[in-house]
Write a protein that holds these residues in place. Sequence first.
Motif, PDB file in Angstrom:
ATOM      1  N   ASP A   1      28.134  15.159 -36.767  1.00  0.00           N
ATOM      2  CA  ASP A   1      27.803  14.702 -38.093  1.00  0.00           C
ATOM      3  C   ASP A   1      26.180  14.592 -38.051  1.00  0.00           C
ATOM      4  O   ASP A   1      25.471  14.661 -39.189  1.00  0.00           O
ATOM      5  CB  ASP A   1      28.623  13.685 -38.473  1.00  0.00           C
ATOM      6  N   SER A   2      25.659  13.951 -36.844  1.00  0.00           N
ATOM      7  CA  SER A   2      24.336  13.655 -37.025  1.00  0.00           C
ATOM      8  C   SER A   2      23.392  14.917 -36.940  1.00  0.00           C
ATOM      9  O   SER A   2      22.608  15.253 -37.654  1.00  0.00           O
ATOM     10  CB  SER A   2      23.956  12.815 -35.806  1.00  0.00           C
TER      11      SER A   2
ATOM     12  N   MET B   1      32.364  17.599 -36.881  1.00  0.00           N
ATOM     13  CA  MET B   1      33.149  16.759 -35.957  1.00  0.00           C
ATOM     14  C   MET B   1      32.655  15.167 -36.376  1.00  0.00           C
ATOM     15  O   MET B   1      31.606  14.866 -35.776  1.00  0.00           O
ATOM     16  CB  MET B   1      32.865  17.058 -34.638  1.00  0.00           C
TER      17      MET B   1
ATOM     18  N   ASN C   1      32.329  11.767 -36.658  1.00  0.00           N
ATOM     19  CA  ASN C   1      32.685  10.248 -35.866  1.00  0.00           C
ATOM     20  C   ASN C   1      31.842   9.497 -36.369  1.00  0.00           C
ATOM     21  O   ASN C   1      31.605   8.271 -35.690  1.00  0.00           O
ATOM     22  CB  ASN C   1      32.788  10.397 -34.191  1.00  0.00           C
TER      23      ASN C   1
ATOM     24  N   GLY D   1      28.826   8.982 -36.773  1.00  0.00           N
ATOM     25  CA  GLY D   1      27.585   8.508 -36.115  1.00  0.00           C
ATOM     26  C   GLY D   1      27.051   9.310 -35.022  1.00  0.00           C
ATOM     27  O   GLY D   1      27.558  10.504 -34.518  1.00  0.00           O
ATOM     28  N   VAL D   2      25.942   8.870 -34.460  1.00  0.00           N
ATOM     29  CA  VAL D   2      25.200   9.581 -33.393  1.00  0.00           C
ATOM     30  C   VAL D   2      26.168   8.884 -32.122  1.00  0.00           C
ATOM     31  O   VAL D   2      26.078   7.730 -31.812  1.00  0.00           O
ATOM     32  CB  VAL D   2      23.983   9.050 -33.349  1.00  0.00           C
ATOM     33  N   TYR D   3      26.550  10.005 -31.579  1.00  0.00           N
ATOM     34  CA  TYR D   3      27.397   9.709 -30.333  1.00  0.00           C
ATOM     35  C   TYR D   3      28.859   9.022 -30.576  1.00  0.00           C
ATOM     36  O   TYR D   3      29.956   9.313 -30.080  1.00  0.00           O
ATOM     37  CB  TYR D   3      26.815   8.746 -29.081  1.00  0.00           C
TER      38      TYR D   3
HETATM   39 MG    MG Z   1      28.651  12.195 -34.272  1.00  0.00          MG
END
Ligand code: MG
Length: 596
Positions: free
Chosen positions: A480-481, A505, A507, A509-511
């Motif tokens: 998504d990032s 994908m 989720n 956020g970042v990671y």
């Molecule tokens: Mg993400």
Amino acid sequence: MDNVTATRKEAASAVARPAPETTGRDAGAQQEIDGFSLVIEALKLNGLDTIFGLPGIPITDLTRKLQAAGMRVISFRHEQNAGYAASIAGFLTQKPGVCLTVSAPGFLNGLTALAHATTNCFPMILISGSSEREVVDLQQGDYEEMDQLAIAKPLAKAAFRVLHAEDIGVGVARAIRAALSGRPGGVYLDLPAKLFPQTVEAEAGRQSLIKVVDAAPRQIPAQDAVKRALDLLKSARRPLIILGKGAAYAQADADIRALIEKTGIPYLPMSMAKGLLPDTHEQSASAARSYVLPEADVVMLIGARLNWLLSNGKGKTWGAKTSKGWGGQKFVQVDISPQEADSNVRIDAPVVGDIGSCVAALNAGIDAGWQKPPSDWLSAIAERKGRNVAKMAETLAKNPSPMSFQSALNVVRDIVKANPDAVLVNEGANALDFTRSIVDMYQPRKRIDVGTWGIMGIGMGYSIAAAVVTGQQVIAVEGDSAFGFSGMETETICRYNLPVCVVIMNNNGVYRGDEVNPTGGRDPSPLVFVKDARYEKLMEAFGGVGVHVKTPDELRRAMEEAIRSKRPTLINAVIDEGGGTESGRITSLNPTAKSK
Ligand code: MG
Ligand code: ADP
Ligand code: TPW
């Protein structure tokens, strides 16, 4: 800048535009031809028929005239995406991908992609309009003033400027040769505004154009280098071949497959070399990577550098006792760059040449008496592979709610298997690493991703270029990032009605999406986004299809429909926000504070 001045400048360039009949093919000997037409004809003459760009002063008319001349002009929302598109078009086609931008800010927006092309060894030409030399060089404050040539030089394989219409042919020819010959790379071509309306006598102008002959000449390896490499391979007890994206670029697919199969040596594909042989090939050691790297005694690199992606050829990954130590392997390196060998560890047998010629020469030296690698090596790999594949199958079969990366990617894996012609674009951290290991590729040059820099932002540019130059379905699996860097190009995808299916994908956020602000303050953590963002509405906004999915079944149906309909589609797949790890599989490269 002020819009009125800008409009006046465009009007002025329109006035300077010669009447159409003076630029036509049938123009008589007395007729003149201008810089616009010479640039277009020089590109066409060399088979460069697709331009990725963004119009504005001084190239607005050029974009129009390129289209009028029958070329494909793909107009983007941001130059960086046009640049990434050009870079991957170069990788996919072995013709330099062309990106066209305006001066200073447009040029700089395109420059990241040019540097990316150089870093990844992709042939690309960034053509930027530029402001008036006399004013720029005296720093008198021209519209979009910048010494673009000087800035491009350190980031490009080569950089050229054309000041006179009669030199356009040479400028374009030099750019093409520089981009394609030897190790491919990004080339900058600076075309000042004043060049475009310049005219020359038509016949002489056309005579000045150059059709480049043999832009990427074969480079035949020396016989003794080939023999040295074969002797080393013959001496190996635990040989391994590593295929890199240079091998994919080279389009020597049949010879590479023959080399692997004739020698019987297990091989590991780097990310963008996946599919050179089908990932399901019995000699693929992908599922036993962490076993074969430290255990191999002779490793042959084909179009792969020993950079960070291969732990620089040393350290624990390679079985050394210390993080910078040598693992004891001997290396053969097949590469077009004579400077690549010994960049990180000793290369015992460099084979310098183009991969097609090198692999053909190696194949010629493998006779019927060639001994396959010892069976204990092959069976040890097969055993690890079997174990890891079984473990993975177990994870893929699970159906948790919310979806895990694995349960969602299990669907993508099936869809790619059923559509092996589709091009898979992939970026993100976890979204990248899980996809690379879960989704098998079956054909060469079908997987394109973050490359040597692990760059975010290639997603939509790559998708657009892949759809345009291959005509195939594109599936883009995006964090998504990662998606956010180029998300506005969903409009471009819809405008050109491209068969691109973006799967986010998501989720949050970042990671991961579950981080919180440690102060308890109102600002969210720097690593998270708006929860449950409805990215699919972005595609709907431009007339494409948006789908929000929460289960593997929904994801499967949405992907199947996207591929059946070929419509621009964005599937927003809700993934467990706690399912990822920091930096994906490269956590070890991430410096962290001692006290959190
Ligand atoms: Mg993400
Ligand atoms: P990967 O990231 O897949 O490991 P790299 O980008 O590190 O791959 O390496 C690609 C290598 O391939 C570069 O060293 C480049 O010089 C080489 N290369 C590119 N094209 C050719 C070619 N046609 N013939 C030989 N070597 C090539
Ligand atoms: C141009 C740093 C590496 S990976 C990543 C960033 C920002 C995004 C990871 O989140 P995403 O994936 O895409 O949602 P996931 O599945 O792990 O949640 N700027 C550039 N390139 C890089 N590599 C970064 C920042 C980075």
